[in-house]
Design a protein around this motif. Sequence first.
Motif, short mmCIF file in Angstrom:
data_model
loop_
_atom_site.label_atom_id
_atom_site.label_comp_id
_atom_site.label_asym_id
_atom_site.label_seq_id
_atom_site.Cartn_x
_atom_site.Cartn_y
_atom_site.Cartn_z
N UNK A 1 0.82 -1.21 0.00
CA UNK A 1 0.00 0.00 0.00
C UNK A 1 0.87 1.27 0.00
N UNK A 2 2.02 1.20 -0.66
CA UNK A 2 2.92 2.35 -0.73
C UNK A 2 2.39 3.41 -1.68
N UNK A 3 2.66 4.66 -1.32
CA UNK A 3 2.24 5.77 -2.17
C UNK A 3 3.17 5.97 -3.37
N UNK A 4 4.46 5.83 -3.12
CA UNK A 4 5.46 6.19 -4.13
C UNK A 4 6.02 4.97 -4.84
N UNK A 5 6.15 5.10 -6.13
CA UNK A 5 6.78 4.04 -6.92
C UNK A 5 7.70 4.69 -7.94
N UNK A 6 8.75 3.94 -8.32
CA UNK A 6 9.84 4.48 -9.13
C UNK A 6 10.26 3.49 -10.21
N UNK A 7 10.72 4.01 -11.33
CA UNK A 7 11.38 3.20 -12.35
C UNK A 7 12.78 3.75 -12.59
N UNK A 8 13.76 2.85 -12.52
CA UNK A 8 15.15 3.16 -12.79
C UNK A 8 15.65 2.26 -13.91
N UNK A 9 16.72 2.72 -14.55
CA UNK A 9 17.52 1.80 -15.34
C UNK A 9 18.95 1.83 -14.80
N UNK A 10 19.60 0.69 -14.93
CA UNK A 10 20.96 0.58 -14.40
C UNK A 10 21.87 0.03 -15.49
N UNK A 11 22.91 0.77 -15.78
CA UNK A 11 23.87 0.40 -16.81
C UNK A 11 25.27 0.44 -16.23
N UNK A 12 26.16 -0.44 -16.68
CA UNK A 12 27.53 -0.46 -16.17
C UNK A 12 28.20 0.90 -16.32
N UNK A 13 28.79 1.36 -15.24
CA UNK A 13 29.50 2.63 -15.27
C UNK A 13 28.62 3.86 -15.13
N UNK A 14 27.31 3.68 -15.25
CA UNK A 14 26.40 4.83 -15.16
C UNK A 14 25.54 4.80 -13.90
N UNK A 15 25.52 3.67 -13.22
CA UNK A 15 24.77 3.58 -11.98
C UNK A 15 23.27 3.55 -12.22
N UNK A 16 22.54 3.82 -11.17
CA UNK A 16 21.08 3.86 -11.22
C UNK A 16 20.62 5.24 -11.69
N UNK B 1 16.20 -2.90 -15.86
CA UNK B 1 15.18 -1.98 -15.37
C UNK B 1 14.74 -2.42 -13.98
N UNK B 2 14.80 -1.47 -13.07
CA UNK B 2 14.45 -1.74 -11.68
C UNK B 2 13.29 -0.87 -11.24
N UNK B 3 12.33 -1.52 -10.62
CA UNK B 3 11.20 -0.82 -10.02
C UNK B 3 11.43 -0.73 -8.52
N UNK B 4 10.99 0.35 -7.91
CA UNK B 4 11.11 0.49 -6.46
C UNK B 4 9.83 1.08 -5.89
N UNK B 5 9.63 0.82 -4.61
CA UNK B 5 8.43 1.26 -3.92
C UNK B 5 8.85 1.92 -2.60
N UNK B 6 8.05 2.89 -2.17
CA UNK B 6 8.38 3.64 -0.95
C UNK B 6 7.07 4.07 -0.30
N UNK B 7 7.04 4.08 1.03
CA UNK B 7 5.75 4.29 1.68
C UNK B 7 5.15 5.66 1.37
N UNK B 8 6.00 6.71 1.33
CA UNK B 8 5.48 8.04 1.02
C UNK B 8 5.02 8.82 2.23
N UNK B 9 5.34 8.34 3.44
CA UNK B 9 4.94 9.08 4.65
C UNK B 9 5.82 10.30 4.88
N UNK B 10 6.99 10.32 4.27
CA UNK B 10 7.87 11.49 4.40
C UNK B 10 8.84 11.42 5.55
N UNK B 11 8.96 10.25 6.18
CA UNK B 11 9.91 10.13 7.28
C UNK B 11 11.34 10.11 6.78
#
Lengths: 115, 112
Positions: free
Chosen positions: A28-43, A89-99
């Motif tokens: 039930x997280x508010x925040x979601x993210x999409x990243x890509x990760x490549x060698x030498x370039x990081x997330x 490609x990496x997806x991430x989730x975060x609660x979004x409460x702002x702590x």
Amino acid sequence: DVKVTQSSRYLVKRTGEKVFLECVQDMDHENMFWYRQDPGLGLRLIYFSYDVKMKEKGDIPEGYSVSREKKERFSLILESASTNQTSMYLCASQSGRGALEETQYFGPGTRLLVL
Amino acid sequence: QKEVEQNSGPLSVPEGAIASLNCTYSDRGSQSFFWYRQYSGKSPELIMFIYSNGDKEDGRFTAQLNKASQYVSLLIRDSQPSDSATYLCAVNKGSGYSTLTFGKGTMLLVSP
């Protein structure tokens, strides 16, 4: 435990194809993210969303779009895949409460190869 | 200037030694700091976070934060071969911000 799942671990597509990557979180997280990760370039952040139907561009949004119709699901769309979109490609989730201690939880990743 | 900088490594240490991983950041207003571990071919997993100056210990891991020097480090005591991975430092600008800025990571190799 937070669980973030991604629709595919490995994907092979042709140049010009429309590609959908899906991400689902079960906390039930508010925040979601999409990243890509490549060698030498990081997330690198592509897009993120802080609410249903809301989205914000990240550092490298060109060539991508996103959709968040339901809170638990965040989709990344490659409108016309190109070889330079071959990446992890990496997806991430975060609660979004702002702590201050609020972290991001990552899915297992999708390794996309565009031929 | 890069926002979050880490030495790419590899940092090689023998088993049982202390591994010291360092990270500097450019935004003086940054408030919270995270260390992630990423095994080859896997996704990042959180090791620990810190937001107060000083040390924070969790088992074999100690995070150290010095906001005046804009420096955060991770110490791994009694390093094990299973600690061999890439360690990512991530910075949050503050409680009103959702995004994290990641360093490119330091590869750690622990030899038996």
